[in-house]
Scaffold this motif. Structure first.
Motif, mmCIF file in Angstrom:
data_model
loop_
_atom_site.group_PDB
_atom_site.id
_atom_site.type_symbol
_atom_site.label_atom_id
_atom_site.label_comp_id
_atom_site.label_asym_id
_atom_site.label_seq_id
_atom_site.Cartn_x
_atom_site.Cartn_y
_atom_site.Cartn_z
ATOM 1 N N GLY A 291 -7.530 -10.840 2.594
ATOM 2 C CA GLY A 291 -7.556 -9.796 1.582
ATOM 3 C C GLY A 291 -8.903 -9.556 0.952
ATOM 4 N N GLU A 302 -8.255 -6.606 -2.350
ATOM 5 C CA GLU A 302 -7.162 -6.690 -1.378
ATOM 6 C C GLU A 302 -6.569 -5.317 -1.068
ATOM 7 O OE1 GLU A 302 -3.023 -9.259 -0.638
ATOM 8 O OE2 GLU A 302 -4.183 -9.501 -2.499
ATOM 9 N N ARG A 303 -6.439 -4.475 -2.077
ATOM 10 C CA ARG A 303 -5.850 -3.146 -1.848
ATOM 11 C C ARG A 303 -6.750 -2.310 -0.933
ATOM 12 N NH1 ARG A 303 -8.071 -3.035 -6.929
ATOM 13 N NH2 ARG A 303 -9.623 -1.400 -7.327
ATOM 14 N N THR A 304 -8.060 -2.530 -0.999
ATOM 15 C CA THR A 304 -8.988 -1.801 -0.133
ATOM 16 C C THR A 304 -8.805 -2.221 1.314
ATOM 17 O OG1 THR A 304 -10.593 -1.598 -1.933
ATOM 18 C CG2 THR A 304 -11.414 -1.292 0.304
ATOM 19 N N VAL A 305 -8.707 -3.532 1.560
ATOM 20 C CA VAL A 305 -8.464 -4.015 2.918
ATOM 21 C C VAL A 305 -7.144 -3.454 3.438
ATOM 22 C CG1 VAL A 305 -8.105 -6.050 4.357
ATOM 23 C CG2 VAL A 305 -9.793 -6.115 2.510
ATOM 24 N N ARG A 306 -6.147 -3.405 2.600
ATOM 25 C CA ARG A 306 -4.845 -2.862 3.013
ATOM 26 C C ARG A 306 -4.975 -1.395 3.407
ATOM 27 N NH1 ARG A 306 -2.328 -4.758 -0.941
ATOM 28 N NH2 ARG A 306 -2.419 -2.960 -2.336
ATOM 29 N N ASP A 307 -5.723 -0.624 2.636
ATOM 30 C CA ASP A 307 -5.929 0.789 2.983
ATOM 31 C C ASP A 307 -6.698 0.929 4.302
ATOM 32 O OD1 ASP A 307 -4.636 1.607 0.699
ATOM 33 O OD2 ASP A 307 -6.474 2.002 -0.439
ATOM 34 N N THR A 309 -6.668 -0.942 6.833
ATOM 35 C CA THR A 309 -5.922 -1.424 7.991
ATOM 36 C C THR A 309 -4.532 -0.812 8.104
ATOM 37 O OG1 THR A 309 -5.244 -3.388 6.721
ATOM 38 C CG2 THR A 309 -7.232 -3.569 8.079
ATOM 39 N N THR A 310 -4.375 0.370 7.513
ATOM 40 C CA THR A 310 -3.169 1.171 7.712
ATOM 41 C C THR A 310 -3.583 2.545 8.227
ATOM 42 O OG1 THR A 310 -3.198 1.856 5.377
ATOM 43 C CG2 THR A 310 -1.790 -0.016 5.962
ATOM 44 N N GLY A 359 1.044 -4.049 12.795
ATOM 45 C CA GLY A 359 0.096 -4.273 11.710
ATOM 46 C C GLY A 359 -1.148 -5.033 12.116
ATOM 47 N N TYR A 361 -4.763 -5.495 13.880
ATOM 48 C CA TYR A 361 -5.848 -4.519 14.011
ATOM 49 C C TYR A 361 -7.031 -5.152 14.732
ATOM 50 C CZ TYR A 361 -7.114 -6.726 9.502
ATOM 51 O OH TYR A 361 -7.388 -7.618 8.487
ATOM 52 N N PRO A 375 -2.095 -10.117 11.044
ATOM 53 C CA PRO A 375 -1.638 -10.663 9.757
ATOM 54 C C PRO A 375 -0.268 -11.327 9.812
ATOM 55 C CG PRO A 375 -2.622 -8.492 9.458
ATOM 56 C CD PRO A 375 -2.461 -8.692 10.932
#
Length: 407
Positions: A291, A302-307, A309-310, A359, A361, A375
């Motif tokens: 994250g 962490e929210r940036t990594v989530r964005d 990798t979606t 999920g 990448y 992940p």
């Protein structure tokens, strides 16, 4: 090199100096590839839940000199540079210095007058400006010239755009608006020089060279001490020979003693310029998997990594295949895949042990290098060799050997 087959736990963040042969499937696959002379040597690293479970150097870094590959061998990772440039951009986004959806022309004014290709030669103004999001998702309309048969690809090749290794980020960025876009920004995924423009964007906004920004904001926090755009004199002994396979057999494409990556290098390419050993890149991957943090050093939220990798394609056309200049597309990008902000993403569980869990990448590099982050399985895999052109069957075989090995 000495080999441990059991050994204690080895965190990704700690240096390892001995081979750790934990996955026989992986060792066998690479050994067979070397015996068949499909590759000359490789380094493979696999980590699960933050611990390295397989780390092995095989074959030769320099066949002619009978020099073995080592765990700290440094590779030209080419397009595996793109995720780091994408992270650099998102660092600036988090700091509020650039908006994902604002026109890049607000920072790079030479992109104000770009045009979209038209067959009649009357190239038209795009309906929407190019944004950082377009560049991160390869939907800007910029191309490479190397991987398609669009008329704009031919223009790039005629002008030697993708081959001019003596350029600079600023020079390249200013040259590209002289050519039309392949299509409307946001309409289709087209592999190209978008990430190199992002490299220039980072330089303009930060006021630093891309290499300096990487060092301060990524390499130093993650202890990626052997990563750079130029081979350091004291590290030359770690630098591998790059080989090219063609109709005449195997030839040396780039040698440490005469390498283009010496002190005279001018182009710190955000799309393809990084030199890196396996464990340095593993630290970068582990930070993403965790994250945005490694050893309490955070490079992204962490929210940036989530964005990142979606799926961020937003309806843009995503091709299942890439081609080479002037030829039909034959290189698989993969069904049930999409693209985020710098990463190809697997959208569906792959029962054939190729793309892994939904999920996961990844991306790869032109000299047959790859990484994958899964992940769901808390898994990282990195396979590095130095073979031109890209051997996709080796990359696919390596991934399968890893997944079969951990089942």
């Amino acid at each position: 090199m000495e080999t441990d087959t059991t050994g204690p736990d080895f965190p990704v963040s700690e240096n390892i100096s001995k081979n750790l042969r934990g996955l026989e499937n992986v060792s066998t696959f690479i050994e067979e590839s070397i015996e068949e002379e499909r590759i000359m040597g490789a380094v493979a690293l696999v980590a699960k839940k933050g611990k390295i479970i397989h780390f092995e150097s095989s074959g030769f870094a320099d066949v002619e000199e009978n020099k073995p590959m080592s765990l700290d061998s440094i590779f030209r990772v080419y397009s595996m540079t793109k995720p780091l440039t994408s992270v650099a951009v998102m660092i600036l986004v988090e700091e509020g210095k650039i908006g994902l959806d604002e026109p890049i022309s607000e920072h790079l004014s030479h992109f104000e007058n770009v045009r979209v290709y038209s067959e009649n030669g009357n190239h038209t103004k795009p309906l929407n400006p190019i944004t950082a999001r377009n560049l991160l998702t390869h939907t800007s309309g910029l191309t490479y010239g190397l991987f398609g048969n669009h008329p704009v690809d031919s223009m790039y090749l005629e002008a030697n755009i993708p081959m001019n290794i003596r350029t600079r980020n600023k020079t390249l960025s200013h040259d590209l608006p002289n050519f039309p876009l392949t299509g409307e920004p946001g309409s289709a995924w087209v592999y190209g020089l978008s990430t190199d423009v992002l490299g220039h964007l980072v330089e303009v906004i930060s006021g630093k060279s891309l290499g300096t920004f990487f060092s301060e904001r990524i390499f130093e926090p993650l202890s990626m001490s052997d990563s750079s755009f130029r081979i350091k004199k004291e590290k030359k002994n770690q630098f591998t020979v790059a080989y090219e396979w063609n109709d005449d057999g195997r030839n040396i494409a780039d040698h440490p003693e005469t390498s283009i990556y010496g002190d005279e290098l001018t182009w710190e390419s955000g799309g393809a310029g990084l030199l890196c050993p396996a464990q340095d890149y593993a630290r970068f991957c582990q930070a993403l998997l965790d994250g945005g943090i490694l050893n309490d050093n955070r490079i992204l939220e962490e929210r940036t990594v989530r964005d990142m990798t979606t799926n961020q394609l937003n309806g843009a056309i995503w091709p299942f295949y890439l081609g080479t200049a002037g030829h039909a597309a034959t290189t698989p990008l993969g069904e049930n895949t999409s693209f985020g902000l710098g990463f190809r993403i697997n959208e569906k569980e792959d029962n054939e042990c190729l793309n892994g869990s939904a999920g996961s990448y990844n991306w790869l590099g032109y000299a047959t290098t790859m990484f994958q982050i899964d992940p769901q399985k808390e898994l990282i895999m990195i396979g590095l060799t130095q073979k031109f052109p890209t051997d996709h069957s080796f990359i696919e075989g390596f991934k399968r050997s890893v997944y079969k090995g951990i089942l």
